[in-house]
Design a protein around this motif. Sequence first.
Motif, short mmCIF file in Angstrom:
data_model
loop_
_atom_site.label_atom_id
_atom_site.label_comp_id
_atom_site.label_asym_id
_atom_site.label_seq_id
_atom_site.Cartn_x
_atom_site.Cartn_y
_atom_site.Cartn_z
N ASN A 7 0.84 -1.20 0.00
CA ASN A 7 0.00 0.00 0.00
C ASN A 7 0.88 1.25 0.00
O ASN A 7 1.87 1.33 0.73
N THR A 8 0.53 2.24 -0.82
CA THR A 8 1.39 3.42 -0.97
C THR A 8 1.51 4.22 0.33
O THR A 8 2.59 4.73 0.65
N ASP A 9 0.42 4.33 1.10
CA ASP A 9 0.49 5.08 2.35
C ASP A 9 1.38 4.36 3.37
O ASP A 9 2.16 4.99 4.09
N VAL A 10 1.24 3.04 3.44
CA VAL A 10 2.06 2.26 4.38
C VAL A 10 3.53 2.33 3.96
O VAL A 10 4.42 2.48 4.81
N ALA A 11 3.78 2.25 2.66
CA ALA A 11 5.16 2.36 2.17
C ALA A 11 5.75 3.73 2.51
O ALA A 11 6.95 3.84 2.83
N ALA A 12 4.92 4.76 2.46
CA ALA A 12 5.39 6.10 2.80
C ALA A 12 5.76 6.20 4.28
O ALA A 12 6.76 6.83 4.65
N ILE A 13 4.97 5.57 5.13
CA ILE A 13 5.30 5.54 6.57
C ILE A 13 6.63 4.83 6.78
O ILE A 13 7.48 5.26 7.57
N ALA A 14 6.84 3.73 6.05
CA ALA A 14 8.09 2.98 6.18
C ALA A 14 9.28 3.85 5.81
O ALA A 14 10.37 3.72 6.40
N ARG A 15 9.09 4.76 4.84
CA ARG A 15 10.20 5.60 4.40
C ARG A 15 10.61 6.61 5.47
O ARG A 15 11.78 6.95 5.58
N ILE A 16 9.64 7.10 6.26
CA ILE A 16 9.99 8.10 7.28
C ILE A 16 10.27 7.47 8.64
O ILE A 16 10.60 8.17 9.60
N ALA A 17 10.14 6.14 8.72
CA ALA A 17 10.26 5.47 10.02
C ALA A 17 11.63 5.66 10.65
O ALA A 17 11.76 5.61 11.88
N GLY A 18 12.65 5.88 9.84
CA GLY A 18 13.98 6.08 10.39
C GLY A 18 14.15 7.43 11.07
O GLY A 18 15.10 7.63 11.84
N THR B 123 -0.90 2.54 11.69
CA THR B 123 -1.32 1.33 12.36
C THR B 123 -0.94 0.09 11.55
O THR B 123 -0.42 -0.89 12.09
N ALA B 124 -1.19 0.15 10.24
CA ALA B 124 -0.86 -0.99 9.37
C ALA B 124 0.64 -1.24 9.35
O ALA B 124 1.10 -2.39 9.35
N TRP B 125 1.43 -0.17 9.33
CA TRP B 125 2.89 -0.32 9.32
C TRP B 125 3.35 -1.01 10.60
O TRP B 125 4.25 -1.87 10.56
N ARG B 126 2.77 -0.68 11.72
CA ARG B 126 3.14 -1.33 12.98
C ARG B 126 2.78 -2.81 12.95
O ARG B 126 3.49 -3.64 13.54
N LEU B 127 1.68 -3.16 12.32
CA LEU B 127 1.30 -4.57 12.23
C LEU B 127 2.32 -5.38 11.44
O LEU B 127 2.53 -6.57 11.70
N LEU B 128 3.00 -4.73 10.50
CA LEU B 128 4.03 -5.43 9.73
C LEU B 128 5.22 -5.78 10.60
O LEU B 128 5.92 -6.75 10.34
N ASP B 129 5.44 -5.00 11.63
CA ASP B 129 6.60 -5.21 12.50
C ASP B 129 6.34 -6.22 13.59
O ASP B 129 7.21 -6.55 14.37
#
Length: 344
Positions: free
Chosen positions: A266-277, A337-343
Amino acid sequence: MEALAERLSHLDPQAGGVVRVVMFYDTLMRRRVDLSALARASAGLAECVAGIRLHGTGRTIRVAPDGRETSAPPSPASTTVPITLDEEEIGTVWLERPAPPVPLDEVLLERLAIAAAAVVERYGPARTTMADPALVELVISSGSDDGSRARALRLLGFAPDLPVHVVAVRSHLPLDRIGGLICPARPVKAAPLAEVGVILATTVDPAPLPADVRAGIGAAESPERSWQQARTALRFTTPRRPVVHHDSLGALALLAETPRDALRENTDVAAIARIAGNLEQLETLDAYCATGSQRRAADLLHLHHSSVARRLEQIGKDLGIDVVQPAGLMRATLALTAWRLLDD
C-alpha cells in the motif's frame, strides 16, 4: 454433620445453637456462595462486623450486620480463627464484637473458616498462577473439542459456570506476577506459549500493570475465540497504548486480517516505512494521530504547538498526505497502524 455437632456440643452447652450454626454454614456451602456472601451471612448471624482476609492476595472483606461492606476503621477483633487449606494457613476470619464474645462465636468462626477455605479451593485465587502449558493450550486451541476444553478448565481450577478471558502478554516480568496483578482475587492461570505469555482469568483489571507490559485482552465469549482476539489486540499495542482490549478496536481489527504483502504494498504504508527512520517525525505523527489535535500532540511532546505544526507540514510533504485535514489524518492513522502490524 451429626458427628460434628456432637463434638461441638462438648465445647458449648447450647447444643441446639451449635447445630443451627453448623446447618447454617452447610447450607451456604451447598449453595456455593462466594467470600462476600459468606461475610454478609456471617455478619447477619453474629449481629456484628465479620471479616475475611486472604494472606496471598491481601484481600480483606469487612461486612456490617446490615449486609454492606464497611469502610469504618476496624475495631479490635473479639475472636479470630485461621483459614487453613491443605494444612497451610491461607487467611483469617474474625468478628468485631464491641462486647465480650458470646458462646457461639467460636463455633461460628470455625464454620466460616471451613466455608472460606472451600470457596478458595473451588474458585481461587490459586496459590500459584503458573499452569501446565499443555492444559492451557487445550483450553485456547480451536482444534479442541468442547469436552476436552471443559476438562482442561476443570483441571486448571475454573468452575464450569465462570466466564474466562484470555490475555496475550509480552513482558520481561514473570507471568505469575502479571496474573496476580490483573486478577488478584479470582481464579487466574498463566503459561508461556512460543513467544507469547497466555493468561486465563475470570476478571481482568489491567490498571495495576507496569507501563512496559504489553497486553492484548480478549472478550469472554469462549476461550478459543478470546485467545484469537487477545493475539490480535496484542498486535495493536504501542508504547503509548500498552494495553488493548479487542472490543475497543472495532473496524480496526480488520487490518489484522489483511495479508502482510497487501499492507506492505500500500502506498500510504510504504510512505510511513520511508519516514520510520526519522524518530522525530515518527513520534510527532504518532502523537498527532493518537490525539487528533495539534495542541494536544504538542502537550504530549512538550513542544509549542507551532513547532508541531511545522513538523506536520514536513511530514505531510514526505508522505504525500495532507495530514492536517480530516481525511488525511484518517489515512495517516490507518497507515501508521498498518505499518506497525508489519513489525509484529
